[in-house]
Design a protein around this motif. Structure first.
Motif, short mmCIF file in Angstrom:
data_model
loop_
_atom_site.label_atom_id
_atom_site.label_comp_id
_atom_site.label_asym_id
_atom_site.label_seq_id
_atom_site.Cartn_x
_atom_site.Cartn_y
_atom_site.Cartn_z
N GLU A 1 0.82 -1.21 0.00
CA GLU A 1 0.00 0.00 0.00
C GLU A 1 0.85 1.26 0.00
OE1 GLU A 1 -2.57 -0.30 3.34
OE2 GLU A 1 -4.03 -1.59 2.33
N SER A 2 2.01 1.19 0.64
CA SER A 2 2.90 2.35 0.70
C SER A 2 3.77 2.51 -0.53
CB SER A 2 3.80 2.25 1.94
OG SER A 2 4.63 1.08 1.87
N LEU A 3 3.62 1.63 -1.51
CA LEU A 3 4.45 1.68 -2.71
C LEU A 3 4.07 2.87 -3.57
CD1 LEU A 3 6.64 0.17 -4.36
CD2 LEU A 3 4.78 -1.06 -5.50
N GLU A 4 5.06 3.65 -3.97
CA GLU A 4 4.83 4.82 -4.81
C GLU A 4 4.63 4.40 -6.27
OE1 GLU A 4 4.45 7.91 -3.89
OE2 GLU A 4 4.83 7.51 -1.75
N PRO A 5 3.79 5.12 -7.01
CA PRO A 5 3.59 4.79 -8.43
C PRO A 5 4.90 4.91 -9.22
CG PRO A 5 1.89 6.29 -7.65
CD PRO A 5 2.91 6.22 -6.57
N GLY A 6 5.18 3.89 -10.02
CA GLY A 6 6.37 3.89 -10.85
C GLY A 6 7.65 3.52 -10.14
N ASP A 7 7.58 3.17 -8.86
CA ASP A 7 8.78 2.83 -8.09
C ASP A 7 9.06 1.34 -8.23
OD1 ASP A 7 10.91 2.78 -6.40
OD2 ASP A 7 9.79 3.23 -4.57
N PHE A 8 9.68 0.96 -9.34
CA PHE A 8 9.96 -0.45 -9.58
C PHE A 8 11.01 -0.99 -8.62
CE2 PHE A 8 12.21 -3.82 -12.04
CZ PHE A 8 11.16 -4.73 -12.09
N ILE B 1 0.59 -2.15 -9.29
CA ILE B 1 1.35 -3.32 -8.84
C ILE B 1 1.53 -4.31 -9.98
CG2 ILE B 1 1.30 -5.31 -7.28
CD1 ILE B 1 -0.12 -3.54 -5.25
N MET B 2 0.47 -4.52 -10.76
CA MET B 2 0.55 -5.49 -11.85
C MET B 2 1.49 -5.00 -12.97
SD MET B 2 -0.97 -7.99 -10.74
CE MET B 2 -0.62 -8.94 -12.21
N GLU B 3 1.62 -3.70 -13.12
CA GLU B 3 2.59 -3.20 -14.09
C GLU B 3 4.01 -3.55 -13.67
OE1 GLU B 3 1.76 0.94 -14.39
OE2 GLU B 3 0.08 0.68 -15.79
N HIS B 4 4.28 -3.49 -12.35
CA HIS B 4 5.59 -3.91 -11.86
C HIS B 4 5.79 -5.41 -12.06
CE1 HIS B 4 6.28 0.01 -10.36
NE2 HIS B 4 5.46 -0.06 -9.32
N VAL B 5 4.73 -6.19 -11.84
CA VAL B 5 4.83 -7.64 -12.02
C VAL B 5 5.12 -7.96 -13.49
CG1 VAL B 5 3.56 -9.80 -11.88
CG2 VAL B 5 3.34 -8.12 -10.05
N MET C 1 11.42 1.68 -29.67
CA MET C 1 10.56 0.64 -29.11
C MET C 1 11.22 -0.73 -29.14
SD MET C 1 6.73 -0.43 -30.38
CE MET C 1 7.30 -0.65 -32.07
N ASP C 2 11.98 -1.04 -30.16
CA ASP C 2 12.57 -2.37 -30.29
C ASP C 2 13.63 -2.63 -29.23
OD1 ASP C 2 12.84 -4.88 -31.90
OD2 ASP C 2 14.88 -4.11 -32.20
N ALA C 3 14.22 -1.58 -28.66
CA ALA C 3 15.28 -1.76 -27.66
C ALA C 3 14.72 -2.08 -26.27
CB ALA C 3 16.15 -0.51 -27.57
N LYS C 4 13.41 -1.93 -26.06
CA LYS C 4 12.80 -2.20 -24.76
C LYS C 4 12.45 -3.67 -24.64
CE LYS C 4 13.00 2.22 -24.08
NZ LYS C 4 14.00 2.80 -23.15
N ARG C 5 12.33 -4.14 -23.38
CA ARG C 5 12.01 -5.54 -23.14
C ARG C 5 10.59 -5.74 -22.60
NH1 ARG C 5 17.19 -8.75 -20.54
NH2 ARG C 5 18.62 -8.48 -22.31
N ALA C 6 10.21 -4.96 -21.63
CA ALA C 6 8.89 -5.12 -21.03
C ALA C 6 7.82 -4.55 -21.98
CB ALA C 6 8.83 -4.41 -19.69
N PRO C 7 6.66 -5.22 -22.09
CA PRO C 7 5.60 -4.70 -22.97
C PRO C 7 5.20 -3.28 -22.62
CG PRO C 7 5.13 -6.97 -22.35
CD PRO C 7 6.32 -6.56 -21.54
N GLN C 8 5.14 -2.94 -21.33
CA GLN C 8 4.73 -1.59 -20.95
C GLN C 8 5.76 -0.55 -21.39
OE1 GLN C 8 5.48 -0.58 -16.62
NE2 GLN C 8 5.38 -2.79 -16.47
N ASP C 9 7.04 -0.92 -21.42
CA ASP C 9 8.06 0.01 -21.91
C ASP C 9 7.94 0.22 -23.41
OD1 ASP C 9 9.02 0.25 -19.34
OD2 ASP C 9 10.58 -1.28 -19.60
N LYS C 10 7.63 -0.83 -24.14
CA LYS C 10 7.39 -0.69 -25.58
C LYS C 10 6.16 0.17 -25.82
CE LYS C 10 9.50 -5.14 -26.84
NZ LYS C 10 10.57 -4.61 -27.70
N ILE D 1 0.70 -7.55 -27.51
CA ILE D 1 -0.64 -8.15 -27.50
C ILE D 1 -0.65 -9.44 -26.69
CG2 ILE D 1 -2.33 -9.32 -28.97
CD1 ILE D 1 -1.66 -7.26 -31.15
N ARG D 2 0.37 -10.25 -26.84
CA ARG D 2 0.38 -11.57 -26.19
C ARG D 2 0.73 -11.50 -24.71
NH1 ARG D 2 4.03 -13.72 -31.14
NH2 ARG D 2 2.37 -14.20 -32.64
N PHE D 3 1.67 -10.63 -24.35
CA PHE D 3 2.22 -10.69 -23.00
C PHE D 3 2.05 -9.40 -22.19
CE2 PHE D 3 4.69 -13.55 -25.73
CZ PHE D 3 4.48 -14.75 -25.06
N GLY D 4 1.39 -8.41 -22.76
CA GLY D 4 1.13 -7.18 -22.01
C GLY D 4 -0.13 -7.32 -21.17
#
Length: 463
Positions: free
Chosen positions: A109-116, A179-183, A251-260, A312-315
């Motif tokens: 609950e105390s986790l800040e947004p975007g604090d991976f 939280i799910m974006e971090h996951v 975009m191609d250099a990113k790994r996580a779907p949210q980063d792309k 589409i598949r993993f985001g």
């Protein structure tokens, strides 16, 4: 006249939504449906699932509304996922106490947004040991079974997201989403090398075909797409869409779907900024879509099809089905579909003109102007290089001249000081000689006087 048909590219807001009228954004990759409706339609006959579609009460779509727990479907996929997580078809009994569970929830609950980084620290803490073990077990299993069909891997990842989100069902929807974006970032950063452009699909071939298609359309100008752009008589010092082109290439250099997906959003925001600068007024949806087509044609992003399929598949489904990012991704999918089916009437050209451009037999006036501008720019850069070398030579010559002046001045100062010394010596010698001369004259005169005195006395005696 073909130029009077003005077919162009016009897509309304309603056409971007799911064909099943569920309120989410559709996608050409899903035949116009959203990911949820597409998965349900693709399910084998006889397989049932609880309808978790949100009601039409005006409430914006949230994570849990399309990620609620499967209450009816208890078939093969759920058993497979449970075996991946726990090693058996039935989940083990919870080993954590209510106190430790409450402590874990308070930490999240105390986790800040975007604090991976903060999320990783909490996940590695003792209260989150069970969640960390599940993530580790899932990652190890997915890497061990990386030869599975990519669609099965996608289903397993989506089921993992859903089961993981159940731990935080008491949280607000926005917090669960964060939280799910971090996951997602944690899981897919590890699995990227195993599932991206998988051997079980034809993504690589489609990437090459799309790149060849975009390369063959390099003659398309902003005017053909009705993109707001400086007039031909206005000198163009730089492409206003260059920041958007750079963002979509990254975009191609990113790994996580949210980063792309963040690169897609960044590209779209740069397009809106360029349109507002060109028009001096807010951009509309039609201008945005045509500008996005132009950006994709000019950028020709590497592995564009694979990157879109990876998201589409993993985001996370909510990122593609709703919100600002979902709108941008849907427009990108429409832009790619438009490019794949691009023909003459879409550019207000006759079939003969379109074929002539595709074969390289024709070149639009704007393209010729751009080529001249490029040649002029190249010449200016060459002249600028020469001018810089000339300036460097002048600077070096000035430094040499300054050093020479310093040497001359030092030599002149030294000669002046030596001249002063010599002059002083000459002056002192002259003064000394004058003193000697005057003293000699005085002595000579005195001797004469002494010699004349006896003579005068003798004369007096004679007289």
């Amino acid at each position: 006249m073909w130029t009077e048909k003005q077919r162009g590219l016009r897509v309304s807001q309603e056409e971007l939504l799911c064909k099943n009228a569920c309120g989410y954004y559709g996608n050409p990759a899903w035949k116009g449906f959203c990911s949820k409706c597409w998965r349900e339609r693709s399910r084998p006959p006889g397989s049932q699932r609880q309808d978790t579609r949100p009601s039409s009460d005006g409430v914006p779509p949230t994570f849990s509304k399309f990620e609620e727990k499967k209450n009816i479907e208890k078939g093969r996929r759920i058993s497979t996922v449970r075996r991946l997580f726990w090693g058996s078809s039935s989940p083990p009994k919870p080993q954590e106490t209510s106190e430790s569970h409450t402590k874990m929830l308070k930490a999240y609950e105390s986790l800040e947004p975007g604090d991976f980084t903060g999320f990783l620290k909490i996940l590695r803490s003792p209260p989150s040991q069970r969640l960390q073990s599940r993530c580790t077990a899932f990652l190890n299993t997915m890497e061990a079974y990386h030869n599975l069909q990519v669609q099965k891997q996608s289903d397993l990842v989506q089921d993992f997201y859903q089961s993981f989100a159940e731990y935080f069902r008491s949280f607000p929807e926005t917090q669960v989403t964060q939280i799910m974006e971090h996951v997602e970032k944690l899981i897919m950063t590890r699995l990227h090398k195993w599932v991206f452009c998988h051997d079980s699909c034809d993504d690589e071939q489609k990437d090459l075909a799309l790149q060849r298609r975009i390369r063959s359309l390099n003659w398309v100008t902003p005017q053909m797409l009705s993109v707001p752009f400086p007039d031909e008589d206005t000198p163009v010092t730089g492409d206003p869409f260059l920041p958007a082109i750079t963002a979509i290439i990254e975009m191609d250099a990113k790994r996580a779907p949210q980063d792309k997906l963040a690169c897609v959003s960044k590209c779209s925001q740069h397009i809106f900024e360029a349109l507002s600068t060109s028009n001096n007024e807010p951009a509309n949806a039609d201008d945005f879509l045509t500008s996005l087509v132009y950006v994709v044609l000019k950028a020709n992003p590497p592995r564009l099809h694979s990157n879109m399929q990876y998201m589409i598949r993993f985001g996370l489904p909510h990122s593609l089905m709703a919100g600002e990012s979902g709108y941008y991704f849907t427009n990108l999918s429409c832009a790619v579909a438009f490019i794949e089916k691009l023909d003459g009437p879409a550019l207000n050209l006759s079939p003969e003109q379109f074929d002539g451009y595709m074969r390289g037999q024709r070149a639009p006036a704007a393209l010729r102007r751009q080529q001249k501008a490029n040649a002029t720019q190249k010449l200016l850069e060459e002249l600028q290089g020469r001018q810089e070398k000339l300036h460097q030579g002048v600077d070096a010559l000035n430094m040499q001249l300054q050093k020479w002046v310093q040497v001359v001045n030092s030599q002149l100062d030294e000669a002046t000081s030596q001249f002063d010394k010599v002059q002083k010596e000459i002056t002192s010698q002259a003064e000394a000689s004058e003193v000697v001369t005057s003293s000699a004259e005085d002595g000579f005169q005195q001797r004469e006087e002494e010699e004349q005195q006896p003579e005068s006395e003798a004369v007096k005696e004679t007289i």
